[in-house]
Design an enzyme around this catalytic site. Structure first.
Site, PDB file in Angstrom:
ATOM      1  N   HIS A  64      -1.236  -0.133  -9.827  1.00 26.01           N
ATOM      2  CA  HIS A  64      -1.902  -1.032  -8.861  1.00 26.01           C
ATOM      3  C   HIS A  64      -2.467  -2.283  -9.551  1.00 26.01           C
ATOM      4  O   HIS A  64      -3.655  -2.602  -9.433  1.00 26.01           O
ATOM      5  CB  HIS A  64      -3.014  -0.285  -8.108  1.00 26.01           C
ATOM      6  N   ARG A  92       0.854  -1.186   0.000  1.00 28.16           N
ATOM      7  CA  ARG A  92       0.000   0.000   0.000  1.00 28.16           C
ATOM      8  C   ARG A  92       0.892   1.237   0.000  1.00 28.16           C
ATOM      9  O   ARG A  92       1.928   1.275   0.667  1.00 28.16           O
ATOM     10  CB  ARG A  92      -0.907   0.037   1.243  1.00 28.16           C
TER      11      ARG A  92
HETATM   12  P1  NAP Z   1      -1.026 -11.499   5.337  1.00 28.96           P
HETATM   13  O1  NAP Z   1      -1.091 -12.930   4.923  1.00 28.96           O
HETATM   14  O2  NAP Z   1      -1.950 -11.019   6.393  1.00 28.96           O
HETATM   15  O3  NAP Z   1       0.486 -11.203   5.768  1.00 28.96           O
HETATM   16  C1  NAP Z   1       0.856 -10.018   6.364  1.00 28.96           C
HETATM   17  C2  NAP Z   1       2.281 -10.150   6.864  1.00 28.96           C
HETATM   18  O4  NAP Z   1       2.715  -8.888   7.327  1.00 28.96           O
HETATM   19  C3  NAP Z   1       2.413 -11.141   8.043  1.00 28.96           C
HETATM   20  O5  NAP Z   1       3.583 -11.884   7.930  1.00 28.96           O
HETATM   21  C4  NAP Z   1       2.474 -10.198   9.254  1.00 28.96           C
HETATM   22  O6  NAP Z   1       3.195 -10.723  10.360  1.00 28.96           O
HETATM   23  C5  NAP Z   1       3.221  -9.021   8.650  1.00 28.96           C
HETATM   24  N1  NAP Z   1       2.989  -7.803   9.417  1.00 28.96           N
HETATM   25  C6  NAP Z   1       1.841  -7.144   9.631  1.00 28.96           C
HETATM   26  N2  NAP Z   1       2.032  -6.065  10.404  1.00 28.96           N
HETATM   27  C7  NAP Z   1       3.345  -6.050  10.706  1.00 28.96           C
HETATM   28  C8  NAP Z   1       4.155  -5.188  11.469  1.00 28.96           C
HETATM   29  N3  NAP Z   1       3.654  -4.121  12.105  1.00 28.96           N
HETATM   30  N4  NAP Z   1       5.474  -5.482  11.568  1.00 28.96           N
HETATM   31  C9  NAP Z   1       5.980  -6.567  10.958  1.00 28.96           C
HETATM   32  N5  NAP Z   1       5.262  -7.418  10.195  1.00 28.96           N
HETATM   33  C10 NAP Z   1       3.950  -7.161  10.074  1.00 28.96           C
HETATM   34  O7  NAP Z   1      -1.259 -10.555   4.076  1.00 28.96           O
HETATM   35  P2  NAP Z   1      -1.039 -10.899   2.517  1.00 28.96           P
HETATM   36  O8  NAP Z   1      -2.185 -11.667   1.994  1.00 28.96           O
HETATM   37  O9  NAP Z   1       0.335 -11.457   2.328  1.00 28.96           O
HETATM   38  O10 NAP Z   1      -1.152  -9.437   1.877  1.00 28.96           O
HETATM   39  C11 NAP Z   1      -0.249  -8.401   2.246  1.00 28.96           C
HETATM   40  C12 NAP Z   1      -0.728  -7.068   1.710  1.00 28.96           C
HETATM   41  O11 NAP Z   1      -0.528  -7.014   0.304  1.00 28.96           O
HETATM   42  C13 NAP Z   1      -2.230  -6.807   1.852  1.00 28.96           C
HETATM   43  O12 NAP Z   1      -2.544  -6.349   3.154  1.00 28.96           O
HETATM   44  C14 NAP Z   1      -2.481  -5.751   0.804  1.00 28.96           C
HETATM   45  O13 NAP Z   1      -2.332  -4.461   1.356  1.00 28.96           O
HETATM   46  C15 NAP Z   1      -1.370  -5.988  -0.219  1.00 28.96           C
HETATM   47  N6  NAP Z   1      -1.885  -6.401  -1.543  1.00 28.96           N
HETATM   48  C16 NAP Z   1      -1.584  -5.639  -2.638  1.00 28.96           C
HETATM   49  C17 NAP Z   1      -2.048  -6.027  -3.880  1.00 28.96           C
HETATM   50  C18 NAP Z   1      -1.727  -5.233  -5.112  1.00 28.96           C
HETATM   51  O14 NAP Z   1      -2.308  -5.444  -6.167  1.00 28.96           O
HETATM   52  N7  NAP Z   1      -0.772  -4.337  -5.064  1.00 28.96           N
HETATM   53  C19 NAP Z   1      -2.820  -7.189  -4.024  1.00 28.96           C
HETATM   54  C20 NAP Z   1      -3.110  -7.920  -2.901  1.00 28.96           C
HETATM   55  C21 NAP Z   1      -2.648  -7.523  -1.646  1.00 28.96           C
HETATM   56  P3  NAP Z   1       2.690 -12.064  11.118  1.00 28.96           P
HETATM   57  O15 NAP Z   1       2.955 -13.206  10.162  1.00 28.96           O
HETATM   58  O16 NAP Z   1       3.546 -12.139  12.306  1.00 28.96           O
HETATM   59  O17 NAP Z   1       1.237 -11.873  11.379  1.00 28.96           O
END
Ligand code: NAP
Length: 314
Positions: A277, A229
């Protein structure tokens, strides 16, 4: 059982494609599609996108809200969204593979120095051997976020020979990567990262997290890829670090404001490569069956994977 689909901000596909896939997958069930919600009291499951839903329809008998987006930060900020109804974010194979492919392409572009050769070509320069190219085994990719998308990306990069390290809130076990966890290990993680991939969700903790102090913890010449983001990065700090030579290359798919305003410096910066995006999109063909299996899980008394923890913010 009745389902509602709130189609506002349906991205990544023609709106009709989503409606058609939802009608197909839930044939025989009562499906109401926004704005034609004639009987909100019948609705038990609401399928929606990560956007502010204003105006909001009250669904008094809702059992769950199912997001078609992996990121849910706007839903958590939406004052209309009930806080006592489970919210499930999207975890989908197409989303993970699509993100891994994008990240692989972005890393390769930096790794192979393609930006450098583009600049050289524009100047009609041959310049053989000017760049000290490394092999993948000598390049460390630091992935912020070891979740669904971070891990899918890291696995693909590891299979190409890159050294992988993750940083997340909680420690993980990987046979192909190093895991760093929490604020106490951020400095060590950054100090050994050549290319940083941002894949943490946007939360109160991660908003504006990547500022000048953060960037200066990366080694000189490191590069940054943001596919999470835009509001995780302070743009002016990133630009300052590009201009003083601390950061070498930047690839951005997400921005603080989208579409990126016409006057923004990213548009013309020679070492910023951008996409609008699109790094990973939710695809109806896989996401709607995922939603169907989530509803089945709820109906059988289980909570599906992807339950959003509102206190953590993801
Ligand atoms: P996820 O499975 O919830 O993984 C999030 C990861 O971030 C987890 O490993 C979490 O740690 C870590 N995290 C969260 N807050 C943190 C902090 N304060 N300090 C350190 N680590 C932290 O999410 P995901 O499915 O991989 O997706 C990640 C993000 O990608 C989404 O939230 C979205 O914003 C973005 N996204 C972008 C697109 C695009 O088209 N550009 C598409 C889809 C998603 P833990 O493992 O310890 O919980």
């Amino acid at each position: 059982m009745a389902i509602a689909y709130d189609s506002r901000l349906g991205i990544g596909a023609a709106p009709n494609e989503w409606e058609q896939e939802i009608l197909n997958q839930f044939s025989g069930q009562k499906v109401q599609i926004w704005p034609d919600i004639s009987n909100p009291e019948d609705v038990e499951y609401l399928i929606l996108w990560n956007t502010i839903h204003d105006p909001w329809v009250d669904y008094p008998n809702l059992k769950a809200m199912l997001s078609l987006s992996a990121g849910v930060e706007q839903l958590l900020r939406d004052p209309n969204i009930p806080t006592d109804v489970p919210l499930i974010r999207m975890i989908d194979i197409s989303l993970s593979v699509g993100m891994a492919e994008y990240v692989m392409g972005a890393v390769m572009r930096i790794h192979l120095g393609h930006h450098f050769y583009s600049e050289q070509k524009a100047k009609h320069e041959w310049g053989f051997g000017q760049l000290d190219l490394k092999l993948a085994k000598d390049r460390t990719i630091g992935i912020m976020g070891a979740g669904e998308l971070g891990q899918a990306s890291g696995e693909m990069l590891a299979s190409a020979g890159f050294r992988i390290q993750y940083w997340s809130r909680s420690r993980k076990e990987f046979d192909y990567a190093t895991s760093y966890a929490g604020d106490g290990e951020l400095k060590t993680f950054l100090a050994s990262t050549d290319i940083l991939v941002v894949l943490v969700p946007l939360t109160a903790d991660t908003t504006d997290m990547i500022n000048v102090d953060f960037l200066k913890m990366l080694p000189k010449g490191a590069s940054v890829i943001n596919v999470a983001r835009g509001r995780i990065i302070k743009d002016e700090d990133l630009l300052a670090c590009l201009d003083d030579g601390h950061i070498e290359q930047v690839i951005l798919d997400v921005f603080r404001k989208e579409p990126l305003p016409a006057e923004h410096a990213f548009w013309v910066h020679p070492r910023v490569f951008m996409t609008p995006h699109i790094s990973s999109i939710t695809r109806a063909e896989t996401a709607v069956p995922t939603i169907r299996s989530h509803i089945k899980a709820f109906e059988n008394g289980h909570v599906p994977k992807g339950l959003v923890d509102r206190t953590r913010g993801y």
